[in-house]
Design a protein around this motif. Structure first.
Motif, PDB file in Angstrom:
ATOM      1  N   MET B  69       0.671  -1.071  -0.138  1.00  0.00           N
ATOM      2  CA  MET B  69       0.136  -0.026   0.044  1.00  0.00           C
ATOM      3  C   MET B  69       0.909   1.320   0.083  1.00  0.00           C
ATOM      4  SD  MET B  69      -2.246   0.847   3.344  1.00  0.00           S
ATOM      5  CE  MET B  69      -1.205   1.800   4.187  1.00  0.00           C
ATOM      6  N   VAL B 100      -3.403   2.667  -3.074  1.00  0.00           N
ATOM      7  CA  VAL B 100      -2.930   4.282  -2.699  1.00  0.00           C
ATOM      8  C   VAL B 100      -4.254   4.468  -1.486  1.00  0.00           C
ATOM      9  CG1 VAL B 100      -2.569   6.249  -3.395  1.00  0.00           C
ATOM     10  CG2 VAL B 100      -1.904   4.631  -4.690  1.00  0.00           C
ATOM     11  N   GLN B 117       3.097  10.672   9.463  1.00  0.00           N
ATOM     12  CA  GLN B 117       3.429   9.657  10.442  1.00  0.00           C
ATOM     13  C   GLN B 117       2.275   8.625  10.251  1.00  0.00           C
ATOM     14  OE1 GLN B 117       5.988   9.577  11.783  1.00  0.00           O
ATOM     15  NE2 GLN B 117       6.954  11.699  12.047  1.00  0.00           N
ATOM     16  N   LEU B 120       2.742   6.308   7.628  1.00  0.00           N
ATOM     17  CA  LEU B 120       3.741   5.272   8.007  1.00  0.00           C
ATOM     18  C   LEU B 120       3.619   4.547   9.172  1.00  0.00           C
ATOM     19  CD1 LEU B 120       6.877   7.892   7.717  1.00  0.00           C
ATOM     20  CD2 LEU B 120       6.298   5.922   6.145  1.00  0.00           C
ATOM     21  N   ASP B 121       2.988   4.846  10.387  1.00  0.00           N
ATOM     22  CA  ASP B 121       2.691   4.088  11.426  1.00  0.00           C
ATOM     23  C   ASP B 121       1.639   2.813  11.078  1.00  0.00           C
ATOM     24  OD1 ASP B 121       4.038   5.723  12.560  1.00  0.00           O
ATOM     25  OD2 ASP B 121       2.638   6.828  13.765  1.00  0.00           O
ATOM     26  N   LEU B 122       0.995   3.181   9.936  1.00  0.00           N
ATOM     27  CA  LEU B 122      -0.017   2.248   9.395  1.00  0.00           C
ATOM     28  C   LEU B 122       0.678   1.217   8.643  1.00  0.00           C
ATOM     29  CD1 LEU B 122      -3.339   3.786   8.052  1.00  0.00           C
ATOM     30  CD2 LEU B 122      -3.055   1.708   9.386  1.00  0.00           C
ATOM     31  N   GLY B 123       2.054   1.475   8.109  1.00  0.00           N
ATOM     32  CA  GLY B 123       2.626   0.550   7.578  1.00  0.00           C
ATOM     33  C   GLY B 123       2.834   0.918   5.959  1.00  0.00           C
ATOM     34  N   ALA B 143      11.710   9.500   5.257  1.00  0.00           N
ATOM     35  CA  ALA B 143      12.578   8.728   4.294  1.00  0.00           C
ATOM     36  C   ALA B 143      13.284   7.681   5.016  1.00  0.00           C
ATOM     37  CB  ALA B 143      13.181   9.582   3.389  1.00  0.00           C
ATOM     38  N   ARG B 144      13.756   7.829   6.260  1.00  0.00           N
ATOM     39  CA  ARG B 144      14.568   6.793   6.680  1.00  0.00           C
ATOM     40  C   ARG B 144      13.560   5.862   7.400  1.00  0.00           C
ATOM     41  NH1 ARG B 144      17.397  11.409   9.303  1.00  0.00           N
ATOM     42  NH2 ARG B 144      16.076  11.584  11.014  1.00  0.00           N
ATOM     43  N   ARG B 145      12.318   5.882   7.074  1.00  0.00           N
ATOM     44  CA  ARG B 145      11.455   4.798   7.314  1.00  0.00           C
ATOM     45  C   ARG B 145      10.874   4.012   5.812  1.00  0.00           C
ATOM     46  NH1 ARG B 145       7.049   4.361  11.237  1.00  0.00           N
ATOM     47  NH2 ARG B 145       6.483   6.389  11.701  1.00  0.00           N
ATOM     48  N   ARG B 304      13.506   2.055  -5.257  1.00  0.00           N
ATOM     49  CA  ARG B 304      13.906   2.432  -3.984  1.00  0.00           C
ATOM     50  C   ARG B 304      13.638   1.097  -3.087  1.00  0.00           C
ATOM     51  NH1 ARG B 304      17.339   6.519  -1.742  1.00  0.00           N
ATOM     52  NH2 ARG B 304      16.453   8.507  -2.677  1.00  0.00           N
ATOM     53  N   LEU B 305      12.329   0.330  -3.192  1.00  0.00           N
ATOM     54  CA  LEU B 305      12.185  -0.644  -2.448  1.00  0.00           C
ATOM     55  C   LEU B 305      12.843  -1.856  -2.797  1.00  0.00           C
ATOM     56  CD1 LEU B 305       8.184  -0.405  -2.474  1.00  0.00           C
ATOM     57  CD2 LEU B 305       9.721  -0.378  -0.278  1.00  0.00           C
ATOM     58  N   GLY B 307      16.024  -1.431  -3.341  1.00  0.00           N
ATOM     59  CA  GLY B 307      17.408  -1.182  -2.979  1.00  0.00           C
ATOM     60  C   GLY B 307      18.085   0.177  -3.363  1.00  0.00           C
ATOM     61  N   ALA B 309      19.930   3.187  -3.682  1.00  0.00           N
ATOM     62  CA  ALA B 309      20.270   4.229  -2.280  1.00  0.00           C
ATOM     63  C   ALA B 309      20.421   5.849  -2.720  1.00  0.00           C
ATOM     64  CB  ALA B 309      21.712   3.790  -1.564  1.00  0.00           C
TER      65      ALA B 309
END
Lengths: 326, 326
Positions: B69, B100, B117, B120-123, B143-145, B304-305, B307, B309
DNA sequence: TCGAACATCTGGAACGTTCCAGATCGATGC
DNA sequence: GCATCGATCTGGAACGTTCCAGATGTTCGA
């Protein structure tokens, strides 16, 4: 496979071991439970902040069986009427400590049905449907999983679905009465809609025309160039369009044809969206108390969550907003 | 507390015991795993259907660590430019088997940060940001998550954020060149924006004016009635507005003042939204390939997913769309 | 001095999935 | 006749929370 940057996100256990306490205590502390000493709580908060801890809503939802999240399903992002309702739902939800997640699905019934399922599968505690395109049977099924309220569309009698709507028939009657009071007799209705709201407005128009003794003047036409052209040629003095979007079309058409609005042709819309305010001349239209719709929708969902079993269908009274197009 | 209607929803275990198999097998069967015999698979599907089983995305996300998602953050539901981008992101995501979820936060930076947030918290596996109001530091942290891509706004050099944007400076230059070619010299720029895109367009306007030897004609005004009034009085023959919304304002203002467009005043917008097509006369504007933006945004997230960088910033070439307002 | 009451903290089960390691069983090869 | 194999299935641990039942230690009244 995992992104290069993927440091696994810290969990309660990480915070707990960094702070030298149990994960349960961290959980209690972060949620502000009373039985945690002030000293420890503060230490835990500091550590959590330091390691960048964020609770997983996924895990929380799984455990608690509720997500504190409402889903909103919308079929069109480009009709201000819909988006303004969504905004008002969001505002109301926020006041209740709930957040709103939007799912958008154009006018594709299948896709909309998928989005409904997705929101439920994600654990939404309730659903607000701002679309007349979601098949009713999909919503009836959805309502067995979580409360569902339709906004701007009235549900069938005993479907298990609540609804908040405005009285479209009455709104249409207000328009006709206004135009009649201004001396108009040849009042046409422009509509292309086969949706419930469109049909109700049309019914309201026809009834009000008859009530004003104008049975012979009832005239319903589609918003296409040919029909509009014919309309403007035949002495019609006022047009009531089924919504602001179509009213603006009529307006453009009339102005292109060299008619002066409102002197030679009055134009009235419905919905009181930003389009009506922006149009030149500004559109007379019907206001539906969208902010009230949002808060009532959220209120209905909360009542359901608290156990109400009977369906509730709220009908709000529309208001005529007179501007310079009539 | 639980709603009266709340029959707890069936789980894998319920299906398993109803079908007389293990929950693992049900899971495999429903996901179409190869090692399940045709007979059993069918029996399980039937039973699942019968008891009304639906998988819990919450549990799945928790276990798998990914949600399939994407989250989209949007600050304004009433600017067609933003909503059209979202629609194109959705279409592209669907082609990749992703869905989406939209989060909307007006222009309230704090609220937008919360929505980021929340997603992101939802995954959410990745974030598409269609808003210039989300504070960049919030996105850098996000972006770090999970991968983050900004659309219609260019990220800082090494922020860990990708971006897809159009070349606003070049787009503005196209407009100026077009107007100059039409013989205009007094070309003003109407803008109220302090946002990056607005600033770039202004810079492009100024540079192109200088390049055309029109240094002395550079004129930047706010889209308020007073400034516009002054503008129309001083011999300005063309106006380039920073976006379609403001161009329509200029148009209305000019028409109200009795000017003929485009003969006495040319008006050009930016974004090529539905507003430009609908305006009378139809607006000349700049097209940004929004459909491409959506699919590139999704593609960048997927990379990105997988890999990647380094940051990638894509810049698309805008195209001038000439209509009847210039 | 002792038990009770209280404040504070902990361990482990549970939520509904996925997935690994292995169980079962008939068929196969030698 | 026996080990091996493949096809099919199962049990249980794990994901990150919440929350219940209880553990631990401290204080207080009599």
């Amino acid at each position: 496979m995992p992104p290069a940057s993927a440091r696994p996100r810290p969990t309660l256990v990480d915070v707990a071991s960094a702070a030298g306490v149990s994960k349960s205590l961290v959980s209690l502390a972060l949620r502000g439970d009373a039985g945690v000493s002030e000293r420890t709580r503060e230490r835990i908060l500091v550590v959590a902040e330091r390691v960048g801890y964020r609770p997983s809503l996924t895990a929380r939802t799984l455990k608690q069986g509720r997500s504190m999240m409402l889903g909103a399903v919308i079929s069109s992002l480009d009709n201000p009427y819909h988006t303004e309702i969504v905004a008002s739902v969001e505002a109301a939800a926020e006041d209740s400590g709930l957040s709103v997640l939007l799912a958008h699905g154009s006018r594709d019934r299948g896709r909309l049905a998928d989005r409904v399922q997705q929101l439920l599968d994600l654990g939404a505690d309730g659903l607000v449907v701002v679309s007349s395109w979601v098949p009713e049977e999909v919503l009836v099924a959805a309502a067995r999983r979580a409360p569902v309220v339709m906004v701007g569309r009235t549900a069938e009698p005993v479907s298990g679905i609540d609804s908040v709507n405005n009285d479209d028939e009455h709104g249409a009657a207000l328009v006709v009465e206004h135009l009649v009071a201004r001396g108009h007799r040849r009042i046409a209705h422009v509509t292309s809609s086969t949706r419930p709201a469109g049909i109700a407005r049309r019914r309201g128009y026809e009834a009000a025309m008859r009530a004003a003794g104008l049975d012979d003047e009832v005239r319903v036409v589609a918003p296409d160039p040919v029909a509009l052209g014919a309309l403007l040629d035949d002495g019609t003095s006022a047009v009531f369009a089924r919504n602001d979007v179509e009213a603006v079309d009529v307006l453009d058409h009339a102005l292109d044809a060299g008619l002066r609005v409102p002197d030679e042709l009055a134009v009235v819309g419905y919905d009181d969206t930003v389009l009506a305010r922006r149009a030149r001349p500004a559109l007379t239209t019907v206001q539906q108390q969208r902010d009230v719709m949002g808060s009532r929708a959220v209120a209905l969902l909360r009542e359901r969550l608290d156990g109400r079993a009977e369906d509730v269908h709220e009908v709000l009274e529309p208001r005529l907003v007179v501007r310079s197009s009539s």
